[in-house]
Design a protein around this motif. Structure first.
Motif, PDB file in Angstrom:
ATOM      1  N   MET A  14      30.468   6.700   6.141  1.00 36.64           N
ATOM      2  CA  MET A  14      31.343   6.827   5.271  1.00 36.64           C
ATOM      3  C   MET A  14      32.763   6.337   5.750  1.00 36.64           C
ATOM      4  O   MET A  14      33.489   5.548   4.970  1.00 36.64           O
ATOM      5  CB  MET A  14      31.250   8.095   4.573  1.00 36.64           C
ATOM      6  CG  MET A  14      32.150   8.207   3.011  1.00 36.64           C
ATOM      7  SD  MET A  14      31.665   6.688   2.086  1.00 36.64           S
ATOM      8  CE  MET A  14      29.937   7.341   1.568  1.00 36.64           C
ATOM      9  N   ALA A  17      32.888   2.742   6.091  1.00 36.66           N
ATOM     10  CA  ALA A  17      32.602   2.065   4.729  1.00 36.66           C
ATOM     11  C   ALA A  17      33.953   2.051   4.196  1.00 36.66           C
ATOM     12  O   ALA A  17      34.409   1.127   3.649  1.00 36.66           O
ATOM     13  CB  ALA A  17      31.627   2.775   4.081  1.00 36.66           C
ATOM     14  N   VAL A  18      34.748   3.085   4.263  1.00 38.35           N
ATOM     15  CA  VAL A  18      36.038   3.197   3.738  1.00 38.35           C
ATOM     16  C   VAL A  18      37.077   2.421   4.461  1.00 38.35           C
ATOM     17  O   VAL A  18      37.944   1.441   3.840  1.00 38.35           O
ATOM     18  CB  VAL A  18      36.645   4.636   3.430  1.00 38.35           C
ATOM     19  CG1 VAL A  18      38.108   4.709   3.127  1.00 38.35           C
ATOM     20  CG2 VAL A  18      35.623   5.336   2.315  1.00 38.35           C
ATOM     21  N   LEU A  21      36.540  -1.095   3.481  1.00 38.65           N
ATOM     22  CA  LEU A  21      36.908  -1.334   2.125  1.00 38.65           C
ATOM     23  C   LEU A  21      38.343  -1.614   2.186  1.00 38.65           C
ATOM     24  O   LEU A  21      38.738  -2.582   1.518  1.00 38.65           O
ATOM     25  CB  LEU A  21      36.790  -0.122   1.242  1.00 38.65           C
ATOM     26  CG  LEU A  21      37.402  -0.159  -0.323  1.00 38.65           C
ATOM     27  CD1 LEU A  21      36.221  -1.323  -0.978  1.00 38.65           C
ATOM     28  CD2 LEU A  21      37.027   1.135  -0.816  1.00 38.65           C
ATOM     29  N   SER A  69      30.842  -3.273   3.953  1.00 36.51           N
ATOM     30  CA  SER A  69      31.540  -2.135   3.293  1.00 36.51           C
ATOM     31  C   SER A  69      30.340  -1.561   2.437  1.00 36.51           C
ATOM     32  O   SER A  69      30.161  -0.483   2.505  1.00 36.51           O
ATOM     33  CB  SER A  69      32.771  -2.173   2.534  1.00 36.51           C
ATOM     34  OG  SER A  69      33.224  -1.260   2.125  1.00 36.51           O
ATOM     35  N   ALA A  73      28.127   1.763   3.099  1.00 40.84           N
ATOM     36  CA  ALA A  73      28.310   2.767   1.945  1.00 40.84           C
ATOM     37  C   ALA A  73      26.813   3.229   1.736  1.00 40.84           C
ATOM     38  O   ALA A  73      26.519   4.494   1.269  1.00 40.84           O
ATOM     39  CB  ALA A  73      28.905   2.552   0.876  1.00 40.84           C
ATOM     40  N   PHE A  89      30.052   9.413  -3.776  1.00 45.35           N
ATOM     41  CA  PHE A  89      31.333   8.658  -3.002  1.00 45.35           C
ATOM     42  C   PHE A  89      30.919   7.189  -2.513  1.00 45.35           C
ATOM     43  O   PHE A  89      31.589   6.496  -2.649  1.00 45.35           O
ATOM     44  CB  PHE A  89      31.867   9.506  -2.136  1.00 45.35           C
ATOM     45  CG  PHE A  89      33.304   8.912  -1.328  1.00 45.35           C
ATOM     46  CD1 PHE A  89      34.630   9.105  -2.362  1.00 45.35           C
ATOM     47  CD2 PHE A  89      33.504   8.634  -0.181  1.00 45.35           C
ATOM     48  CE1 PHE A  89      35.747   8.447  -1.931  1.00 45.35           C
ATOM     49  CE2 PHE A  89      34.615   8.147   0.484  1.00 45.35           C
ATOM     50  CZ  PHE A  89      35.725   7.979  -0.659  1.00 45.35           C
ATOM     51  N   GLY A  90      29.825   7.385  -1.724  1.00 48.90           N
ATOM     52  CA  GLY A  90      29.077   6.163  -1.505  1.00 48.90           C
ATOM     53  C   GLY A  90      28.922   5.243  -2.371  1.00 48.90           C
ATOM     54  O   GLY A  90      29.199   4.116  -2.194  1.00 48.90           O
ATOM     55  N   VAL A  93      32.296   3.606  -3.497  1.00 46.53           N
ATOM     56  CA  VAL A  93      32.782   2.763  -2.618  1.00 46.53           C
ATOM     57  C   VAL A  93      32.112   1.609  -2.677  1.00 46.53           C
ATOM     58  O   VAL A  93      32.587   0.537  -2.556  1.00 46.53           O
ATOM     59  CB  VAL A  93      32.748   3.645  -0.985  1.00 46.53           C
ATOM     60  CG1 VAL A  93      32.888   2.403  -0.194  1.00 46.53           C
ATOM     61  CG2 VAL A  93      33.816   4.607  -0.799  1.00 46.53           C
ATOM     62  N   LEU A  96      33.403  -0.066  -5.703  1.00 37.98           N
ATOM     63  CA  LEU A  96      34.726  -0.577  -5.516  1.00 37.98           C
ATOM     64  C   LEU A  96      34.828  -1.896  -4.462  1.00 37.98           C
ATOM     65  O   LEU A  96      35.700  -2.980  -4.599  1.00 37.98           O
ATOM     66  CB  LEU A  96      35.711   0.481  -4.909  1.00 37.98           C
ATOM     67  CG  LEU A  96      36.116   1.615  -5.558  1.00 37.98           C
ATOM     68  CD1 LEU A  96      36.970   2.787  -4.910  1.00 37.98           C
ATOM     69  CD2 LEU A  96      37.185   0.972  -6.832  1.00 37.98           C
ATOM     70  N   ALA A  97      33.852  -1.934  -3.243  1.00 37.38           N
ATOM     71  CA  ALA A  97      33.691  -3.148  -2.384  1.00 37.38           C
ATOM     72  C   ALA A  97      33.409  -4.462  -3.122  1.00 37.38           C
ATOM     73  O   ALA A  97      33.550  -5.521  -2.779  1.00 37.38           O
ATOM     74  CB  ALA A  97      32.953  -2.715  -1.442  1.00 37.38           C
TER      75      ALA A  97
END
Length: 128
Positions: A14, A17-18, A21, A69, A73, A89-90, A93, A96-97
């Protein structure tokens, strides 16, 4: 595994991933900058033909960062032990990606098309 360091678990994935991002914002800006042309008719068709593969590579990199990303995630969401907060949260993300992925794709396609247009404009034939 003595001395091998921290295990690659869902939390570490994670973090990757962030981080990717945030880097995808920079890569999207890089794609935007590659398609920004000042006085494109001042350059020769040979210049624009050389620009086409450069812009294709920049587009590929700009799309690959948010895709990585999203993939990281998703891997974090399915890593064991599964935690509901990390799954939510994954997913967030990954969604959002998707935004910089689509924006980079659109801007990159426009940049490549622009270079193709200017490369073939003076030759009188634009390949369809």
């Amino acid at each position: 595994m003595v001395g091998m360091g921290k295990r690659l678990d869902g939390g570490v994935l994670m973090v990757f991933a962030v981080t990717l991002l945030f880097l995808s914002v920079l890569s999207t800006f890089m794609v935007f900058g590659s398609g920004f042309d000042w006085d494109p008719d001042d350059y020769s068709p040979q210049y624009w033909q050389a620009e086409i593969p450069k812009r294709q590579w920049i587009m590929a990199i700009g799309v690959a960062v948010p895709a990585a990303s999203m993939a990281t995630a998703a891997a974090s969401m399915f890593a064991r032990p599964r935690r509901p907060a990390r799954i939510i949260f994954g997913g967030l993300v990954a969604v959002l990606a998707l935004v910089p992925f689509v924006v980079s794709w659109y801007l990159g396609d426009d940049a490549v098309s622009s270079a193709q247009y200017w490369a073939y404009k003076s030759q009188g034939s634009y390949p369809r």
